[in-house]
Enzyme design. Structure first.
Site, PDB file in Angstrom:
ATOM      1  N   PRO A   2       0.826  -1.217   0.000  1.00 16.85           N
ATOM      2  CG  PRO A   2      -0.854  -1.595   1.565  1.00 16.85           C
ATOM      3  CD  PRO A   2       0.463  -2.124   1.101  1.00 16.85           C
ATOM      4  CD  GLU A   3       2.796   3.028  -4.357  1.00 19.27           C
ATOM      5  OE1 GLU A   3       2.864   4.211  -4.755  1.00 19.27           O
ATOM      6  OE2 GLU A   3       3.028   2.053  -5.102  1.00 19.27           O
ATOM      7  CG  HIS A  95      -3.622 -14.797   7.636  1.00 19.18           C
ATOM      8  ND1 HIS A  95      -2.750 -15.848   7.812  1.00 19.18           N
ATOM      9  CD2 HIS A  95      -4.252 -15.022   6.450  1.00 19.18           C
ATOM     10  CE1 HIS A  95      -2.827 -16.670   6.781  1.00 19.18           C
ATOM     11  NE2 HIS A  95      -3.733 -16.198   5.938  1.00 19.18           N
ATOM     12  NE  ARG A 115       2.146 -11.937   0.479  1.00 18.62           N
ATOM     13  CZ  ARG A 115       2.269 -11.438  -0.741  1.00 18.62           C
ATOM     14  NH1 ARG A 115       3.072 -10.413  -0.957  1.00 18.62           N
ATOM     15  NH2 ARG A 115       1.586 -11.963  -1.744  1.00 18.62           N
ATOM     16  NE  ARG A 161      19.020  13.459  -1.629  1.00 23.39           N
ATOM     17  CZ  ARG A 161      18.186  12.672  -0.951  1.00 23.39           C
ATOM     18  NH1 ARG A 161      17.916  11.461  -1.402  1.00 23.39           N
ATOM     19  NH2 ARG A 161      17.642  13.084   0.171  1.00 23.39           N
TER      20      ARG A 161
END
Length: 288
Positions: A2-3, A95, A115, A161
């Site tokens: 998820p973002e 889970h 997970r 950068r």
């Protein structure tokens, strides 16, 4: 994983269903879910019991529930974590890792994680980037939807950068919340290949890229986020459907929505990058 849009969808659900309530109990069903809460399960539960939950907050991919101002319940969903609001008598999910009940006897908050890459902990707060945030994420940069996000400062740091633009977008110490999916979508909107050296970007082009990131994540948020499987859902267990509106991500060999050229897939940091070879030409040379 998820973002920002997906985490914001969950934050809004927590704001509606959990904020303002008082914690009655917390039960840890799998120790890995609280592995970053060093004192352990007993202290984890005791530290939140009897405390009122404040307005849900978020920075990038992290979200938290303040506890009286000095502490907070901090969560990161990882690859498969879900924060669900469920009636107390409901059968436990397969889970289920952590269960939090409230004094009003209403729906409880459950952390489900297949997970077990996600985590939950109770932590103190500190000041960082002009706002109070949980101590473990003080190093995380502001995300582009925060009021105090500095567009000019971001442009300066990005151009300084010595790296590629996609790597910079995924650097959570530079800008938080942008992941692989929305980086590809923002780069397509801005007409940039992910390997473009950051030092070659003009300030107007950085502004265009930042606007593209905000636009695509806002669009995703309006559609409940992006769900490719059942692992990302909101607090009511519903999937988002922005995957139908993605321009390039996951669209290998499909026509570019802008020019019709087949989308290409390239390997990137053990992941995949998707782009249009015509709209986003690969730059000559490489990063110094």
């Amino acid at each position: 994983m998820p973002e920002l849009p997906e985490v914001e969808v969950v934050r809004r659900g927590l704001e509606r269903w959990v904020s303002g309530r008082v914690v009655a109990r917390a039960e840890v069903l799998h120790p890995r879910a609280i592995r970053r809460h060093v004192p352990g399960a007993v202290e984890f539960s005791a530290r939140m019991e009897g405390r009122a939950v404040g307005p849900a907050e978020r920075r990038g991919k992290y979200l938290w529930l303040p506890l009286g101002g000095s502490d907070a319940i901090l969560a990161h969903l990882g690859m498969s974590g879900q924060l669900l609001v469920v009636e107390p008598g409901s059968a436990p999910e397969r889970h289920l890792r952590v269960r939090i009940g409230f004094t009003d006897g209403g729906p409880e908050l459950r952390f489900v994680d297949q997970r077990t890459f996600g985590h939950v902990l109770v932590t103190g707060m500190t000041q960082a980037g002009g706002r109070a945030v949980p101590e473990p994420i003080a190093h995380i940069a502001a995300d582009p939807f925060e009021k105090n996000f500095d567009d000019d400062g971001f442009a300066h740091r990005l151009r300084a950068r010595q790296t590629e633009v996609k790597r910079a977008l995924l650097d959570q110490s530079l800008i938080s919340g942008v992941g692989n999916i929305y980086a590809d979508e923002a780069l397509w909107r801005a007409g940039l290949h992910g390997s473009r050296p950051t030092a070659t970007l003009t300030r107007p082009k950085v502004a265009e890229l930042l606007a593209a990131a905000r636009e695509v994540m806002s669009a995703a948020l309006s559609e409940g986020g992006t769900s490719f499987d059942s692992l990302y859902v909101n607090v009511n267990g519903e999937s988002g459907y922005f995957d139908r509106s993605l321009a390039v991500y996951g669209r290998r060999d499909e026509p570019c929505p802008r020019c019709g050229t087949p989308i290409v897939r390239e390997s990137f940091m053990n992941r995949s990058s998707y782009s249009c070879p015509r709209c986003q030409p690969r730059p000559r040379g490489g990063v110094a």
